[in-house]
Write a protein that holds these residues in place. Sequence first.
Motif, PDB file in Angstrom:
ATOM      1  N   HIS A  97       0.847  -1.187   0.000  1.00 50.97           N
ATOM      2  CA  HIS A  97       0.000   0.000   0.000  1.00 50.97           C
ATOM      3  C   HIS A  97       0.886   1.242   0.000  1.00 50.97           C
ATOM      4  O   HIS A  97       1.883   1.307   0.702  1.00 50.97           O
ATOM      5  CB  HIS A  97      -0.902   0.011   1.235  1.00 50.97           C
ATOM      6  N   TRP A  98       0.483   2.220  -0.781  1.00 51.78           N
ATOM      7  CA  TRP A  98       1.189   3.486  -0.755  1.00 51.78           C
ATOM      8  C   TRP A  98       0.176   4.606  -1.017  1.00 51.78           C
ATOM      9  O   TRP A  98      -0.883   4.390  -1.616  1.00 51.78           O
ATOM     10  CB  TRP A  98       2.300   3.522  -1.810  1.00 51.78           C
ATOM     11  N   ARG A  99       0.497   5.780  -0.523  1.00 55.98           N
ATOM     12  CA  ARG A  99      -0.325   6.941  -0.838  1.00 55.98           C
ATOM     13  C   ARG A  99       0.035   7.410  -2.236  1.00 55.98           C
ATOM     14  O   ARG A  99       1.205   7.514  -2.582  1.00 55.98           O
ATOM     15  CB  ARG A  99      -0.079   8.059   0.184  1.00 55.98           C
ATOM     16  N   ARG A 100      -0.974   7.716  -3.018  1.00 54.60           N
ATOM     17  CA  ARG A 100      -0.726   8.099  -4.410  1.00 54.60           C
ATOM     18  C   ARG A 100       0.095   9.379  -4.486  1.00 54.60           C
ATOM     19  O   ARG A 100      -0.133  10.333  -3.714  1.00 54.60           O
ATOM     20  CB  ARG A 100      -2.059   8.276  -5.138  1.00 54.60           C
ATOM     21  N   PRO A 101       1.058   9.442  -5.392  1.00 53.65           N
ATOM     22  CA  PRO A 101       1.817  10.688  -5.563  1.00 53.65           C
ATOM     23  C   PRO A 101       0.921  11.769  -6.153  1.00 53.65           C
ATOM     24  O   PRO A 101       0.005  11.490  -6.931  1.00 53.65           O
ATOM     25  CB  PRO A 101       2.931  10.293  -6.532  1.00 53.65           C
ATOM     26  N   VAL A 102       1.202  13.007  -5.779  1.00 58.81           N
ATOM     27  CA  VAL A 102       0.443  14.167  -6.264  1.00 58.81           C
ATOM     28  C   VAL A 102       1.364  15.032  -7.120  1.00 58.81           C
ATOM     29  O   VAL A 102       2.501  15.321  -6.730  1.00 58.81           O
ATOM     30  CB  VAL A 102      -0.114  14.988  -5.089  1.00 58.81           C
ATOM     31  N   VAL A 103       0.877  15.421  -8.271  1.00 54.47           N
ATOM     32  CA  VAL A 103       1.593  16.355  -9.145  1.00 54.47           C
ATOM     33  C   VAL A 103       0.809  17.657  -9.169  1.00 54.47           C
ATOM     34  O   VAL A 103      -0.390  17.659  -9.466  1.00 54.47           O
ATOM     35  CB  VAL A 103       1.724  15.795 -10.579  1.00 54.47           C
ATOM     36  N   ILE A 104       1.480  18.749  -8.846  1.00 56.23           N
ATOM     37  CA  ILE A 104       0.823  20.062  -8.860  1.00 56.23           C
ATOM     38  C   ILE A 104       1.280  20.809 -10.109  1.00 56.23           C
ATOM     39  O   ILE A 104       2.445  21.170 -10.237  1.00 56.23           O
ATOM     40  CB  ILE A 104       1.166  20.881  -7.604  1.00 56.23           C
ATOM     41  N   GLY A 105       0.362  21.032 -11.040  1.00 49.03           N
ATOM     42  CA  GLY A 105       0.671  21.744 -12.274  1.00 49.03           C
ATOM     43  C   GLY A 105       0.606  20.839 -13.487  1.00 49.03           C
ATOM     44  O   GLY A 105       1.038  19.684 -13.434  1.00 49.03           O
ATOM     45  N   THR A 106       0.065  21.362 -14.589  1.00 48.71           N
ATOM     46  CA  THR A 106      -0.063  20.568 -15.814  1.00 48.71           C
ATOM     47  C   THR A 106       0.636  21.212 -16.996  1.00 48.71           C
ATOM     48  O   THR A 106       0.214  21.066 -18.141  1.00 48.71           O
ATOM     49  CB  THR A 106      -1.544  20.337 -16.172  1.00 48.71           C
ATOM     50  N   GLY A 107       1.717  21.943 -16.724  1.00 45.11           N
ATOM     51  CA  GLY A 107       2.579  22.370 -17.808  1.00 45.11           C
ATOM     52  C   GLY A 107       3.385  21.182 -18.309  1.00 45.11           C
ATOM     53  O   GLY A 107       3.154  20.036 -17.901  1.00 45.11           O
ATOM     54  N   PRO A 108       4.353  21.393 -19.190  1.00 49.07           N
ATOM     55  CA  PRO A 108       5.150  20.274 -19.713  1.00 49.07           C
ATOM     56  C   PRO A 108       5.789  19.434 -18.618  1.00 49.07           C
ATOM     57  O   PRO A 108       5.826  18.208 -18.708  1.00 49.07           O
ATOM     58  CB  PRO A 108       6.204  20.965 -20.577  1.00 49.07           C
ATOM     59  N   CYS A 109       6.277  20.074 -17.574  1.00 51.73           N
ATOM     60  CA  CYS A 109       6.905  19.341 -16.480  1.00 51.73           C
ATOM     61  C   CYS A 109       5.897  18.455 -15.762  1.00 51.73           C
ATOM     62  O   CYS A 109       6.126  17.255 -15.557  1.00 51.73           O
ATOM     63  CB  CYS A 109       7.553  20.323 -15.495  1.00 51.73           C
ATOM     64  N   GLY A 110       4.760  19.035 -15.379  1.00 50.23           N
ATOM     65  CA  GLY A 110       3.751  18.256 -14.682  1.00 50.23           C
ATOM     66  C   GLY A 110       3.155  17.157 -15.530  1.00 50.23           C
ATOM     67  O   GLY A 110       2.910  16.042 -15.044  1.00 50.23           O
ATOM     68  N   GLU A 259     -10.509  20.697   0.951  1.00 52.11           N
ATOM     69  CA  GLU A 259     -10.259  19.275   0.737  1.00 52.11           C
ATOM     70  C   GLU A 259      -8.796  18.946   1.011  1.00 52.11           C
ATOM     71  O   GLU A 259      -7.894  19.652   0.570  1.00 52.11           O
ATOM     72  CB  GLU A 259     -10.619  18.862  -0.690  1.00 52.11           C
ATOM     73  N   ARG A 260      -8.581  17.841   1.698  1.00 53.51           N
ATOM     74  CA  ARG A 260      -7.240  17.428   2.094  1.00 53.51           C
ATOM     75  C   ARG A 260      -6.900  16.112   1.391  1.00 53.51           C
ATOM     76  O   ARG A 260      -7.663  15.154   1.434  1.00 53.51           O
ATOM     77  CB  ARG A 260      -7.190  17.249   3.608  1.00 53.51           C
ATOM     78  N   ILE A 261      -5.750  16.077   0.706  1.00 59.77           N
ATOM     79  CA  ILE A 261      -5.303  14.874   0.015  1.00 59.77           C
ATOM     80  C   ILE A 261      -4.019  14.394   0.684  1.00 59.77           C
ATOM     81  O   ILE A 261      -2.983  15.066   0.618  1.00 59.77           O
ATOM     82  CB  ILE A 261      -5.044  15.139  -1.480  1.00 59.77           C
ATOM     83  N   GLU A 262      -4.078  13.253   1.347  1.00 58.48           N
ATOM     84  CA  GLU A 262      -2.894  12.720   2.005  1.00 58.48           C
ATOM     85  C   GLU A 262      -1.931  12.144   0.972  1.00 58.48           C
ATOM     86  O   GLU A 262      -2.336  11.438   0.050  1.00 58.48           O
ATOM     87  CB  GLU A 262      -3.288  11.629   3.008  1.00 58.48           C
ATOM     88  N   THR A 263      -0.659  12.437   1.144  1.00 52.03           N
ATOM     89  CA  THR A 263       0.362  11.934   0.240  1.00 52.03           C
ATOM     90  C   THR A 263       1.730  12.095   0.887  1.00 52.03           C
ATOM     91  O   THR A 263       1.928  12.971   1.734  1.00 52.03           O
ATOM     92  CB  THR A 263       0.332  12.683  -1.108  1.00 52.03           C
TER      93      THR A 263
END
Length: 546
Positions: A97-110, A259-263
């Motif tokens: 089990h792992w907490r899903r990774p979160v990516v902030i931003g949807t530019g080329p990097c994200g 809203e809180r997203i654990e990661t």
Amino acid sequence: MLRLTEVKLPLDHAEGDLQAAVLQRLGIAAKDLLSMAIFRRAFDARKKSAIVLIYTLDVATSDDAAVLKRLKHDAHLVPTPDTEYRFVMQAPIAGQHWRRPVVIGTGPCGLFAGLILAQMGLRPIILERGKAVRERTKDTWALWRKRELHPESNVQFGEGGAGTFSDGKLYSQIKDPKHYGRKVLTEFVKAGAPEEIMYVSKPHIGTFRLVKMVEQMRATIEGLGGEFRFQSKVDDIEIVGGGADAQGQIRAVVLAGGERIETDHVVLAIGHSARDTFQMLYDRGVYIEAKPFSIGFRVEHPQSLIDSRRFGPSAGNPILGAADYKLVHHSANGRAVYSFCMCPGGTVVAATSEPGRVVTNGMSQYSRNERNANAAIVVGITPADYPGHPLAGIAFQRELEQRAYELGGRNYDAPGQLVGDFIAGRPSTEFGSVLPSYKPGVHLCDLSPALPEYAIEAIREALPAFDKQIKGFSLADAVLTGVETRTSSPIRIKRNDDDLQSLNTTGLFPAGEGAGYAGGILSAAVDGIKVAEAVALSMMGKLHSN
């Protein structure tokens, strides 16, 4: 397979000349050439009357080993290097089990961080404060056509990032020993980019094609288990531990609305204009430092002028396309002035993300067939020019952008001046042969109050100097439009060299242009891949330790 470089042919060579040149260079018969593919095509335009195409080719012969042995002293013939991308993690460990990774931003990097994480089976959650790309495009046009600014949906914010409204350049000077750039181009072609980006020396896509590609990449990521959330601004991050001399650990991100997203893993792929997020990170104790960036104006010339000066009688050749340029001048006051983000056959666009401010940028479509060429002409500045707080560069940018808004008439028109008048130090009152492309409009004035005196002085000196490199560059009727302040991020969110995590916040992975680690679509996308790999390796370590 063999890699053959420096195969030179005239610009107007016949279709069969390339194969003939390969056969001659390798000393083999046509029957022994099994395949031939162009890896790269560039051109040498130093002699305008005799422009030369330069090919790098991957060829297969009936006996590659024998050819290599016979031509062992030819430095331009080597085995074709392996450029295939290999994942650092094929799939999560079953049953863990792992907490899903979160990516902030949807530019080329994200986008590329999200894509790589999704391709490794890690089901990232991808957060974007702006809207999906087509809705965002409508909001962006609202500023250009109706003077209506949407602060969360514009050139800077929304799916695809700032690069969506640009020339779509896909080349960079970054070192890339692992061929991440090849992975980027391959994925772009899968998403609908023209195949030529795989081999032309200066590939570009243009805004309209980028919109469709971004949508296709989103669909691919979602098909692999990734999740996109638009209009989901991160208002806060939860860090346990930390403090002045201690290491903190990411525990969650908090969205506007609560809203809180654990990661345990956050890819921070925000753009260079996410000023409120920079402030929040600084307030939470994440290590940030000021960094150099540049300020200046956009300059517009007739594209036909640039084409004729760069390509001479070959101007208009479809292989060459619209001509670009890259210029640098070191002024007497010690400032470096250079061209930046040159957009052949493009337009100057309104790129502000904050009310009461004016910002310029450049954009081209794939065809690059608009009447004007444009580029930023900018002056390098350092934190010494805006000393004090690590976020002082943001305040400096805002001051210049507000000044431009006021000079333009307080209605999102941009202040402008003809190059001849700017050099002479007199206000402009009417346009000449060059009409500006910036929308909603350009208000002619004296641009000297728009930038610090040292920048005005340096640009005034540079424009005639550039004329010596491109005759006509200081054309009196050419148009300057202000201001260009978002050349790069004014801060760096420093990270460790080994695991790419924040210096003082474990689980936070600063990435891309906003964090100060990229400049342009390709380098940002490559950084997204690197950081995604770092996240996967960190997750593997946590899984093995549990």
